[in-house]
Design a protein around this motif. Structure first.
Motif, PDB file in Angstrom:
ATOM      1  N   GLY A  66       0.796  -1.219   0.000  1.00 60.83           N
ATOM      2  CA  GLY A  66       0.000   0.000   0.000  1.00 60.83           C
ATOM      3  C   GLY A  66       0.818   1.251   0.000  1.00 60.83           C
ATOM      4  O   GLY A  66       2.044   1.222   0.055  1.00 60.83           O
ATOM      5  N   GLY A  67       0.089   2.369  -0.063  1.00 63.28           N
ATOM      6  CA  GLY A  67       0.734   3.664  -0.074  1.00 63.28           C
ATOM      7  C   GLY A  67      -0.267   4.763  -0.331  1.00 63.28           C
ATOM      8  O   GLY A  67      -1.478   4.541  -0.360  1.00 63.28           O
ATOM      9  N   LEU A  76     -10.037   2.892  -3.389  1.00 62.26           N
ATOM     10  CA  LEU A  76      -9.995   1.590  -4.044  1.00 62.26           C
ATOM     11  C   LEU A  76      -9.034   1.609  -5.230  1.00 62.26           C
ATOM     12  O   LEU A  76      -8.258   0.670  -5.420  1.00 62.26           O
ATOM     13  CB  LEU A  76     -11.398   1.154  -4.481  1.00 62.26           C
ATOM     14  N   GLU A  77      -9.070   2.651  -6.026  1.00 62.73           N
ATOM     15  CA  GLU A  77      -8.144   2.756  -7.164  1.00 62.73           C
ATOM     16  C   GLU A  77      -6.695   2.727  -6.676  1.00 62.73           C
ATOM     17  O   GLU A  77      -5.842   2.060  -7.271  1.00 62.73           O
ATOM     18  CB  GLU A  77      -8.403   4.041  -7.947  1.00 62.73           C
ATOM     19  N   ALA A  78      -6.434   3.435  -5.595  1.00 69.09           N
ATOM     20  CA  ALA A  78      -5.079   3.442  -5.038  1.00 69.09           C
ATOM     21  C   ALA A  78      -4.693   2.048  -4.547  1.00 69.09           C
ATOM     22  O   ALA A  78      -3.553   1.607  -4.754  1.00 69.09           O
ATOM     23  CB  ALA A  78      -4.979   4.452  -3.900  1.00 69.09           C
ATOM     24  N   TYR A 108      -6.194   6.272   6.690  1.00 74.68           N
ATOM     25  CA  TYR A 108      -5.852   4.946   6.189  1.00 74.68           C
ATOM     26  C   TYR A 108      -7.133   4.170   5.920  1.00 74.68           C
ATOM     27  O   TYR A 108      -7.995   4.082   6.787  1.00 74.68           O
ATOM     28  CB  TYR A 108      -5.010   4.177   7.217  1.00 74.68           C
ATOM     29  N   VAL A 109      -7.238   3.614   4.731  1.00 78.67           N
ATOM     30  CA  VAL A 109      -8.332   2.722   4.380  1.00 78.67           C
ATOM     31  C   VAL A 109      -7.692   1.364   4.122  1.00 78.67           C
ATOM     32  O   VAL A 109      -6.786   1.234   3.288  1.00 78.67           O
ATOM     33  CB  VAL A 109      -9.107   3.214   3.140  1.00 78.67           C
ATOM     34  N   VAL A 110      -8.149   0.349   4.866  1.00 75.03           N
ATOM     35  CA  VAL A 110      -7.524  -0.969   4.821  1.00 75.03           C
ATOM     36  C   VAL A 110      -8.448  -1.949   4.107  1.00 75.03           C
ATOM     37  O   VAL A 110      -9.645  -2.032   4.400  1.00 75.03           O
ATOM     38  CB  VAL A 110      -7.213  -1.478   6.249  1.00 75.03           C
TER      39      VAL A 110
END
Length: 162
Positions: A66-67, A76-78, A108-110
């Protein structure tokens, strides 16, 4: 070329006409978006990625790929882009949690990506990762701050008993 990010307010709403630049201070009241992906094999094992020694927490393991989301990307695209860049993998994503680090000005989205991956097909990203390993849940839960770059995502996995 500088890496550009969208700016968000404390309510996770995009701030129009505000651009953040990687490496520059993020002003108070602004946040940037980070997507993190936990990779779980259908056999129950989890992918750990070892950070490049030139990075912050170099040599430590992280439970996620991630990043930061690039300007114009949603979470979601990231996540899809970061997973492909850091591991060479792709798969369906399911959001499992969110966290805020006010001191880092970060949201942060996990996500969880669970699939029947070829375990030896991981492609390391130059400058980001130097190694990987698959571990079972018991081994993963025994990791501590001396080994892990961050425990934030591990706590989400424990709480949800994934």
């Amino acid at each position: 070329m500088a890496e550009l990010w969208d700016a968000y307010n404390k309510n996770f709403n995009k701030i129009e006409n505000k651009t953040l630049i990687r490496g520059e201070s993020i002003p108070d009241g602004a946040y940037h978006l980070v997507s993190e992906i936990v990779v779980k094999h259908t056999d129950g094992s989890y992918l750990l990625m070892q950070r490049d020694f030139r990075k912050h927490h170099g040599g430590k393991w992280k439970l996620t790929a991630g990043g930061s989301a690039l300007q114009g990307e949603d979470e979601l695209e990231a996540a899809v882009r970061e997973l492909k860049e850091e591991t060479g993998l792709s798969g369906e994503m399911k959001e499992i949690g969110r966290a805020v680090r006010h001191d880092h000005h970060s949201f942060y989205v996990v996500y969880l990506c669970e699939a029947d991956f070829e375990k030896d097909s991981i492609v390391l990203q130059e400058g980001e990762t130097i190694g990987y390993k698959w571990v079972d849940k018991e081994t993963m839960f025994k990791l501590d701050g001396n080994e892990l770059a961050s425990s934030r995502t591990l706590e989400i996995v424990k709480k949800l008993d994934l």
